[in-house]
Design an enzyme around this catalytic site. Structure first.
Site, PDB file in Angstrom:
ATOM      1  N   SER A 145      35.185  19.242  82.364  1.00 32.53           N
ATOM      2  CA  SER A 145      34.837  18.594  81.097  1.00 32.53           C
ATOM      3  C   SER A 145      33.325  18.516  81.005  1.00 32.53           C
ATOM      4  CB  SER A 145      35.434  17.183  81.036  1.00 32.53           C
ATOM      5  OG  SER A 145      34.935  16.471  79.917  1.00 32.53           O
ATOM      6  N   TYR A 159      36.253   9.282  85.218  1.00 31.66           N
ATOM      7  CA  TYR A 159      36.645  10.614  84.758  1.00 31.66           C
ATOM      8  C   TYR A 159      35.522  11.613  85.003  1.00 31.66           C
ATOM      9  CZ  TYR A 159      38.353  14.185  81.475  1.00 31.66           C
ATOM     10  OH  TYR A 159      38.781  15.355  80.892  1.00 31.66           O
ATOM     11  N   LYS A 163      35.511  15.173  87.188  1.00 30.52           N
ATOM     12  CA  LYS A 163      35.292  16.459  86.553  1.00 30.52           C
ATOM     13  C   LYS A 163      34.057  17.162  87.112  1.00 30.52           C
ATOM     14  CE  LYS A 163      38.961  16.542  84.115  1.00 30.52           C
ATOM     15  NZ  LYS A 163      40.017  17.543  84.406  1.00 30.52           N
TER      16      LYS A 163
END
Length: 294
Positions: A145, A159, A163
């Site tokens: 991402s 998150y 990533k």
């Protein structure tokens, strides 16, 4: 690697969103597709839809955070089809962490790492040795991402950390495959360039009990519609990229053997340059986004 009819593609997180879009694109190219997801009802619906379109589909409920599940998936697929040519380690979750990092529930980190990082590693270990041994051209796509893969959003730090790990893991995988002179390639995917309408926003619906929060949330989970409304109220433009465009980027990137599946974006390019320059200048990370809607 050319995508050809009769090849086999395995996609995790395939019941919806980017994963399902990739499966549909592979099926449209004549590949046999294997859908893996933790959400059984959505998985059955996705598989049924593809079969109605004439695709050769196999679906299996898999928790990618559990190594045994992914190993069993590989055994199942090789027993059924005898080969795998494309592996998309795409399953991912948002952690649902609140507040500052030092306030986070440790289980938010454990769950996010189990799926977003260990899930990719489990896929690599379960499938790549067999893909190499098969001797045919193949390709591995790991989903990262821009949040973390390029620069972190401070409001989604868990998150982002996972990533960022996926980027480094895929760089290392690429180097290892080259050292083996393998016919299997590797790519890291940055979905976008804009926001995406995916199930990631409601990840908590599939959170396993072993990673249950140890204390209740202070605020309710916010869905995509609520987030979009809040962004618009704050005067920020909200744009969305169709998941089908992401799937096309993946298929084209596999065909071109591109490592960076990174769509063109002035914003992303500006962040990449700013981050690189910050490192070269040994300067503070001024490229970080402000705490939006904190």
């Amino acid at each position: 690697m050319r995508l050809r009819a009769g090849q086999v593609a395995v996609v995790t997180g395939a019941a919806s969103g980017i994963g399902l879009a990739m499966a549909r694109r592979f099926a449209a190219d004549g590949l046999k597709v294997v859908l893996a997801d933790i959400e059984e009802s959505a998985l059955e619906k996705a598989a049924s839809g593809l079969r109605q379109d004439g695709a050769d589909v196999h679906a299996r409920v898999v928790d990618v955070g559990e190594r045994a599940d992914v190993v069993a998936l590989a055994e199942d697929v090789y027993g059924r089809y005898g080969a795998v040519h494309v592996l998309c380690n795409n399953a991912g979750v948002g952690s649902g962490a609140e507040g500052r990092m030092w306030e986070h529930d440790p289980n938010d980190w454990k769950w996010a790492f189990a799926v977003n990082v260990w899930g990719v590693f489990h896929g690599i270990q379960a499938f790549v040795p067999r893909m190499i041994a098969g001797g045919e051209p193949g390709h591995v796509v790991n989903t990262s991402s821009g949040d973390g893969g390029i620069a972190p959003l401070p409001t989604a730090s868990v998150y982002a950390v996972t990533k960022a790990a996926v980027v480094t893991m895929t760089e290392s995988l690429y180097a290892h495959l080259k050292a083996e002179q393998s016919r299997v390639g590797a790519s890291v995917l940055f979905p976008g360039p804009h926001m995406l309408r995916t199930g990631l926003w409601e990840s908590h619906r599939n959170r396993p009990s072993r990673y249950a929060k140890q204390r209740p949330r202070r605020t309710p989970y916010r869905g995509l519609d609520q987030w979009e409304a809040a962004m618009r109220e704050a005067g920020r433009e909200v744009r969305f990229t169709p998941v089908e465009e992401v799937a096309d980027l993946v298929a084209d990137g596999i065909g071109a053997d591109r490592f960076w599946l990174l769509p063109e974006s002035e914003h992303s390019d500006r962040q990449i340059r700013a981050r690189s320059q910050s490192m070269l200048d040994r300067a503070d990370p001024s490229y970080l986004e402000p705490f939006i809607l904190d």
